[in-house]
Design a protein around this motif. Structure first.
Motif, PDB file in Angstrom:
ATOM      1  N   SER A 185       2.675   0.386  -2.865  1.00  0.00           N
ATOM      2  CA  SER A 185       3.100  -0.817  -2.132  1.00  0.00           C
ATOM      3  C   SER A 185       3.612  -0.447  -0.751  1.00  0.00           C
ATOM      4  CB  SER A 185       4.204  -1.549  -2.909  1.00  0.00           C
ATOM      5  OG  SER A 185       3.708  -2.023  -4.129  1.00  0.00           O
ATOM      6  N   ARG A 186       4.374   0.653  -0.699  1.00  0.00           N
ATOM      7  CA  ARG A 186       4.900   1.075   0.607  1.00  0.00           C
ATOM      8  C   ARG A 186       3.752   1.460   1.525  1.00  0.00           C
ATOM      9  NH1 ARG A 186       9.237   3.464  -2.325  1.00  0.00           N
ATOM     10  NH2 ARG A 186       8.143   5.434  -2.501  1.00  0.00           N
ATOM     11  N   ALA A 187       2.757   2.160   0.972  1.00  0.00           N
ATOM     12  CA  ALA A 187       1.621   2.597   1.792  1.00  0.00           C
ATOM     13  C   ALA A 187       0.845   1.393   2.300  1.00  0.00           C
ATOM     14  CB  ALA A 187       0.700   3.509   0.984  1.00  0.00           C
ATOM     15  N   LEU A 188       0.653   0.386   1.435  1.00  0.00           N
ATOM     16  CA  LEU A 188      -0.091  -0.796   1.848  1.00  0.00           C
ATOM     17  C   LEU A 188       0.696  -1.587   2.889  1.00  0.00           C
ATOM     18  CD1 LEU A 188      -1.544  -1.988  -1.559  1.00  0.00           C
ATOM     19  CD2 LEU A 188      -2.794  -1.036   0.346  1.00  0.00           C
ATOM     20  N   ALA A 189       2.009  -1.677   2.675  1.00  0.00           N
ATOM     21  CA  ALA A 189       2.837  -2.414   3.622  1.00  0.00           C
ATOM     22  C   ALA A 189       2.804  -1.746   4.985  1.00  0.00           C
ATOM     23  CB  ALA A 189       4.274  -2.501   3.099  1.00  0.00           C
ATOM     24  N   GLN A 190       2.837  -0.426   4.965  1.00  0.00           N
ATOM     25  CA  GLN A 190       2.790   0.321   6.218  1.00  0.00           C
ATOM     26  C   GLN A 190       1.446   0.138   6.898  1.00  0.00           C
ATOM     27  OE1 GLN A 190       3.982   4.318   5.524  1.00  0.00           O
ATOM     28  NE2 GLN A 190       4.768   4.590   7.580  1.00  0.00           N
ATOM     29  N   HIS A 191       0.372   0.122   6.068  1.00  0.00           N
ATOM     30  CA  HIS A 191      -0.970  -0.056   6.622  1.00  0.00           C
ATOM     31  C   HIS A 191      -1.091  -1.434   7.252  1.00  0.00           C
ATOM     32  CE1 HIS A 191      -5.344  -0.078   6.937  1.00  0.00           C
ATOM     33  NE2 HIS A 191      -5.338  -1.254   6.342  1.00  0.00           N
ATOM     34  N   ARG A 192      -0.566  -2.443   6.596  1.00  0.00           N
ATOM     35  CA  ARG A 192      -0.662  -3.807   7.139  1.00  0.00           C
ATOM     36  C   ARG A 192       0.204  -3.934   8.383  1.00  0.00           C
ATOM     37  NH1 ARG A 192      -0.254  -5.827   1.217  1.00  0.00           N
ATOM     38  NH2 ARG A 192      -2.459  -5.845   0.667  1.00  0.00           N
ATOM     39  N   GLY A 193       1.303  -3.205   8.399  1.00  0.00           N
ATOM     40  CA  GLY A 193       2.164  -3.250   9.568  1.00  0.00           C
ATOM     41  C   GLY A 193       1.514  -2.596  10.772  1.00  0.00           C
ATOM     42  N   ASP A 194       0.727  -1.524  10.497  1.00  0.00           N
ATOM     43  CA  ASP A 194       0.056  -0.816  11.569  1.00  0.00           C
ATOM     44  C   ASP A 194      -1.203  -1.538  12.020  1.00  0.00           C
ATOM     45  OD1 ASP A 194       0.693   2.508  10.169  1.00  0.00           O
ATOM     46  OD2 ASP A 194       1.935   1.085  11.304  1.00  0.00           O
ATOM     47  N   ALA A 195      -1.808  -2.319  11.108  1.00  0.00           N
ATOM     48  CA  ALA A 195      -3.114  -2.937  11.435  1.00  0.00           C
ATOM     49  C   ALA A 195      -2.982  -4.084  12.423  1.00  0.00           C
ATOM     50  CB  ALA A 195      -3.738  -3.458  10.162  1.00  0.00           C
TER      51      ALA A 195
END
Lengths: 412, 194
Positions: B184-194
């Motif tokens: 979840s943290r990785a996905l949240a970070q990915h969405r934050g960066d995208a």
């Protein structure tokens, strides 16, 4: 993210063309595939057509009685069982083995059939044995032997080639605080008693006690193993048994901690800062501590502590003493066996994350620049042991609590 | 080939036909081939997600089926365990045995391939998402990753995962919690960066 999205986001390998052929070729090259069994003609149909079919029911009953009587008197056969899943195996008439997945046992039928007892070779895995009282029975393992006289007990054998890897050690640490890290053979007695031996060294375990043999080949009583007043009625179910063992171990540790405090108070020992342990046990000066609400990394600057922070700090300190110190002391004892004058400081940083109603330990790291003991096996033991501790969850609004915990060790 | 021996080979192809299973237990080669074809996709998917996409996947898949076929005559059809659960448990154990023998550097095979500048935008985003997920799960300890794969991709119940990994259920719960939290943290970070 649902499963389909996850599968699209994380594609897996596909079997290459011809894979089934290669599997069957490999089977052909190895042990021969069993011959296909001939198709059986329906026996019921042929029986019902027979002129004397009315004899069939009584004949069947007599045959079944005969088979039963023969089974009662037939000597136990040799056996070799590798359990792909949990299963129960009868060995002769007086022993039942409840095997966990992956366990492997072998035995010869001699001695089991006539009730004179026998011997089982357990190569790996965990097996619970139920033995009729009065039956001499032995379990031989690569790491040591267990001799019993009518009891219920559990034997776990670890492959030495796997025992050095981190996942196995972590598994042992999480499975129960009383389990000795690095043990290759572990025995727990539910009822009766067993003798655990290797070479000339032996240890008798009574009901409710656990023992182990590590790489040094010496049988040891498990720390926290209770002194039995009577047989412990421990449930055969694995979860209930582990819960019970942990409760007993916790009670013994709390009682031992209270005795040490009382002893120090009576002897008028000099005050030790932030510790209630004797000099040879791990001690902990005040620790750095802070709640963390971010997505990673630890905070080193925290706002002035509130009353709740102080309570939580004291709670964590107390929990570490009760749960972590006894296990850490085992790590230190093992280090002292290698280096009798070893001592110094180990600084651990870890996070407490929420897991339902509990707080579990995550991301244990060692602060190398602040740690003075340079022994990889010992520091690994100290880090792995921390995963056994269970706390209350982080406070509301915090995803995790980061803790920096120094431990000072000195021999007596 | 008779219609009854046709198989989908898809991970969601359902449980194996009981009649065919009986023939497999008797050692009939055509039925054994059907058994392999039926479960090969699921076995490859499980192994590649635990040990990464590497040449060892096929070796372990072969080993899985060889062991399973050897033990099939003893499999209790009427027992509590499903055939798929039993088979994937064998595959999981073999995968974790390999992981223990490997060095940490081999985990780099779990990351996605780099994306070139000429790749269309949506493909770039998908590749970056794959990379984020692969990186997140690649950093998980082997036992956590195995528990996560068994639960999320193969529908294993908690007690089945506990049996496969020879670990208490409470520990499995903890491992799944940590694995999901990390993802979840990785996905949240990915969405934050995208």
């Amino acid at each position: 993210m649902n499963r389909n999205e996850l599968e699209r986001a994380w594609p897996a390998a596909e079997p290459p063309p011809g894979f089934p052929d290669r599997v069957l070729d490999r089977m052909q090259r190895g042990p021969a595939l069993p011959e296909p069994a001939p198709r059986r003609v329906s026996w019921m149909a042929s029986l019902m057509a027979h002129p004397v079919r009315w004899l069939a029911p009584p004949a069947l009953v007599l045959a079944l009685v005969g088979v039963f009587l023969l089974w009662l008197t037939w000597p136990a056969r040799d056996g070799d069982v590798l359990a792909a899943e949990p299963r129960v195996v009868s060995i002769g008439e007086r022993v039942v083995a409840e095997m966990s997945s992956g366990a492997h046992i072998r035995w010869s039928g001699d001695g089991f059939g006539d009730g004179s007892g026998g011997e089982v070779q357990q190569d790996r895995g965990e097996v619970m044995y139920r033995v009729v009282p009065g039956t001499p029975f032995r379990v031989q393992t690569p790491q040591g032997n267990v001799a019993v006289l009518g009891t219920v007990f559990r034997v776990r054998v670890v492959d030495p080639n796997e025992a050095g890897g981190e996942p196995m050690k972590k598994k042992w640490a999480i499975a129960g605080a009383s389990a000795t890290l690095g043990a290759l053979l572990w025995v727990s007695v539910d009822r009766g008693s067993v003798r655990l031996s290797k070479g000339e060294d032996e240890l008798v375990l009574a009901a409710g006690q656990s023992g182990s043999i590590g790489a040094d080949g010496i049988p040891r009583l498990e720390p926290g193993s209770p002194i039995p007043a009577a047989d412990a009625q421990v449930a055969a179910d694995g979860d209930a048994e582990r819960t019970r063992a942990r409760q007993v171990a916790d009670a013994v540790r709390r009682h031992a901690a209270r005795r040490r405090v009382a002893k120090q108070a009576a002897s008028g020992a000099a005050k030790q800062p932030a510790s209630d342990q004797p000099p040879s046990a791990p001690t902990a000066p005040p620790m750095a501590f802070g709640p963390h609400t971010g997505s990673g990394g630890s905070t080193t600057e925290t706002p002035p502590p509130t009353a709740d922070d102080a309570r939580r700090r004291e709670y964590i300190r107390r929990t570490m003493r009760e749960q972590y110190f006894p296990v850490a002391q085992n790590c230190y004892q093992e280090l002292l066996e290698r280096q009798p004058t070893a001592g110094g400081r180990v600084v651990l940083e870890f996070a407490i994350v929420s897991d339902g109603d509990a707080g579990v330990v995550d991301r244990v790291e060692q602060r190398d620049d602040e740690t003075t003991i340079d022994d990889p096996e010992f520091t690994l033991c100290m880090r792995e042991s921390l995963y056994t501790a269970v706390f209350e969850p982080p406070p509301p609004g915090a995803s995790e609590t980061t803790v920096v915990y120094p431990v000072i060790l000195a021999p007596e | 080939m008779p219609a009854m021996l046709a198989t989908t080979g898809h991970p969601d192809g359902g449980e194996f036909d009981s009649d065919l299973l009986a023939r497999c237990q008797a050692g009939e080669p055509a039925s054994l081939r059907a058994f392999v074809e039926h479960y090969q996709c699921a076995v490859f998917a499980l192994l590649s997600r635990i040990i990464g996409q590497c040449p060892e996947v096929e070796d372990l898949a072969q080993e899985t089926f060889v062991r399973a076929i050897g033990a099939l005559p003893g499999f209790d059809v009427g027992g509590a365990a499903r055939l798929s659960t039993w088979l994937l448990t064998i595959a999981t154990r073999l995968a974790l045995d390999l992981c223990r023998k490997r060095t940490r550097e081999r985990r780099s095979s779990l990351t996605a391939d780099p994306v070139s500048a000429a790749t269309p935008e949506h493909d770039v985003q998908r590749a970056e998402l794959r990379s984020a997920i692969a990186s997140a799960v690649g950093e998980l300890p082997d036992d956590q990753r195995a528990a996560f794969v068994l639960a999320e991709f193969h529908g294993f119940a908690l007690e089945d995962i506990a049996a496969a990994l020879q670990t208490p259920k409470s520990t499995i719960k903890t491992r799944l919690f940590r694995a999901r939290a990390k993802l979840s943290r990785a996905l949240a970070q990915h969405r934050g960066d995208a």
